[in-house]
Write a protein that holds these residues in place. Structure first.
Motif, mmCIF file in Angstrom:
data_model
loop_
_atom_site.group_PDB
_atom_site.id
_atom_site.type_symbol
_atom_site.label_atom_id
_atom_site.label_comp_id
_atom_site.label_asym_id
_atom_site.label_seq_id
_atom_site.Cartn_x
_atom_site.Cartn_y
_atom_site.Cartn_z
ATOM 1 N N VAL A 88 2.178 13.656 -13.052
ATOM 2 C CA VAL A 88 3.673 14.252 -12.668
ATOM 3 C C VAL A 88 4.617 13.596 -13.500
ATOM 4 O O VAL A 88 5.649 14.409 -13.846
ATOM 5 C CB VAL A 88 3.951 13.953 -11.189
ATOM 6 N N GLU A 89 4.838 12.420 -13.696
ATOM 7 C CA GLU A 89 5.982 11.792 -14.688
ATOM 8 C C GLU A 89 5.712 12.524 -16.231
ATOM 9 O O GLU A 89 6.771 12.822 -16.690
ATOM 10 C CB GLU A 89 5.541 10.391 -14.540
ATOM 11 N N HIS A 90 4.716 12.583 -16.643
ATOM 12 C CA HIS A 90 4.285 13.335 -17.843
ATOM 13 C C HIS A 90 5.078 14.697 -17.936
ATOM 14 O O HIS A 90 5.447 15.278 -18.851
ATOM 15 C CB HIS A 90 2.838 13.045 -18.459
ATOM 16 N N SER A 91 4.662 15.259 -16.761
ATOM 17 C CA SER A 91 5.044 16.638 -16.747
ATOM 18 C C SER A 91 6.549 16.752 -16.462
ATOM 19 O O SER A 91 7.189 17.846 -17.240
ATOM 20 C CB SER A 91 4.259 17.487 -15.697
ATOM 21 N N LYS A 92 7.250 15.971 -15.908
ATOM 22 C CA LYS A 92 8.635 15.975 -15.863
ATOM 23 C C LYS A 92 9.255 15.622 -17.303
ATOM 24 O O LYS A 92 10.307 16.296 -17.474
ATOM 25 C CB LYS A 92 9.103 14.964 -14.946
ATOM 26 N N ASN A 93 8.502 14.743 -17.969
ATOM 27 C CA ASN A 93 8.962 14.595 -19.496
ATOM 28 C C ASN A 93 8.871 15.791 -20.294
ATOM 29 O O ASN A 93 10.020 15.990 -21.202
ATOM 30 C CB ASN A 93 8.178 13.335 -19.873
ATOM 31 N N LEU A 94 7.868 16.265 -20.141
ATOM 32 C CA LEU A 94 7.748 17.593 -20.818
ATOM 33 C C LEU A 94 8.746 18.787 -20.379
ATOM 34 O O LEU A 94 9.062 19.464 -21.209
ATOM 35 C CB LEU A 94 6.205 18.124 -20.624
ATOM 36 N N GLN A 95 8.874 18.794 -19.074
ATOM 37 C CA GLN A 95 9.906 19.853 -18.710
ATOM 38 C C GLN A 95 11.428 19.408 -19.210
ATOM 39 O O GLN A 95 12.126 20.208 -19.803
ATOM 40 C CB GLN A 95 9.971 19.846 -16.934
ATOM 41 N N ASP A 96 11.753 18.157 -19.280
ATOM 42 C CA ASP A 96 12.868 17.690 -19.885
ATOM 43 C C ASP A 96 12.846 18.067 -21.146
ATOM 44 O O ASP A 96 13.995 18.839 -21.805
ATOM 45 C CB ASP A 96 13.020 16.280 -19.543
ATOM 46 N N GLN A 97 11.990 17.686 -21.855
ATOM 47 C CA GLN A 97 11.891 18.162 -23.527
ATOM 48 C C GLN A 97 11.896 19.771 -23.680
ATOM 49 O O GLN A 97 12.653 20.206 -24.676
ATOM 50 C CB GLN A 97 10.867 17.699 -24.075
ATOM 51 N N LEU A 98 11.300 20.336 -22.880
ATOM 52 C CA LEU A 98 11.350 21.911 -22.872
ATOM 53 C C LEU A 98 12.760 22.673 -22.488
ATOM 54 O O LEU A 98 13.219 23.310 -23.346
ATOM 55 C CB LEU A 98 10.193 22.636 -21.895
ATOM 56 N N SER A 99 13.388 21.735 -21.712
ATOM 57 C CA SER A 99 14.670 22.534 -21.472
ATOM 58 C C SER A 99 15.505 22.133 -22.523
ATOM 59 O O SER A 99 16.549 22.870 -22.833
ATOM 60 C CB SER A 99 15.229 21.766 -19.890
ATOM 61 N N HIS A 100 15.435 21.013 -23.223
ATOM 62 C CA HIS A 100 16.349 20.380 -24.268
ATOM 63 C C HIS A 100 15.996 21.352 -25.424
ATOM 64 O O HIS A 100 16.994 21.900 -26.265
ATOM 65 C CB HIS A 100 16.217 19.005 -24.801
ATOM 66 N N LEU A 101 14.722 21.969 -25.692
ATOM 67 C CA LEU A 101 14.631 22.798 -26.617
ATOM 68 C C LEU A 101 15.090 24.018 -26.583
ATOM 69 O O LEU A 101 15.510 24.848 -27.355
ATOM 70 C CB LEU A 101 13.110 22.745 -26.956
ATOM 71 N N LEU A 102 15.077 24.443 -25.195
ATOM 72 C CA LEU A 102 15.603 25.964 -25.009
ATOM 73 C C LEU A 102 17.159 26.071 -24.790
ATOM 74 O O LEU A 102 17.521 26.980 -25.096
ATOM 75 C CB LEU A 102 15.025 26.233 -23.648
ATOM 76 N N LYS A 103 17.880 24.952 -24.912
ATOM 77 C CA LYS A 103 19.149 24.814 -24.893
ATOM 78 C C LYS A 103 19.835 25.356 -25.958
ATOM 79 O O LYS A 103 19.621 25.247 -27.407
ATOM 80 C CB LYS A 103 19.987 23.799 -24.415
#
Length: 103
Positions: A88-103
């Motif tokens: 879950v923590e790893h997936s949150k980190n991935l979501q954060d990275q994905l959201s930064h990439l999409l901005k």
């Protein structure tokens, strides 16, 4: 005549004593029978108690085995919970990275 009367009284006395002795012996036999029956009942109760104890011992051993197995399962579930939390923590980190990439 006195001797016949004396013998009659002696016979009656012996019969009375004999009757008392027979009554006393009968009472003793009855008491002995009660004790034997009581002893037999005690043996029966002791046998039943021993059988119950064996059954309880088996139940205790089975419960001990079940508790040991539940302890192992609990440990495995804790490991799985830790793994899920890490994912879950790893997936949150991935979501954060994905959201930064999409901005």
């Amino acid at each position: 005549m006195a001797s016949a009367d004396s013998q009659s009284r002696f016979g009656q006395s012996v019969k009375g004593l004999l009757s008392d002795k027979v009554g006393s012996c009968s009472g003793d036999v009855i008491a002995l029978t009660r004790q034997v029956l009581k002893g037999s009942r005690s043996q029966e109760l002791l046998g039943q108690a021993a059988r119950n104890m064996v059954l309880q011992e088996d139940a205790i051993l089975h419960s001990e085995d079940s508790l040991r197995k539940m302890s192992i399962i609990t440990t495995h579930l804790q490991y799985q919970q830790e793994a899920i939390q890490k994912n879950v923590e790893h997936s949150k980190n991935l979501q954060d990275q994905l959201s930064h990439l999409l901005k």
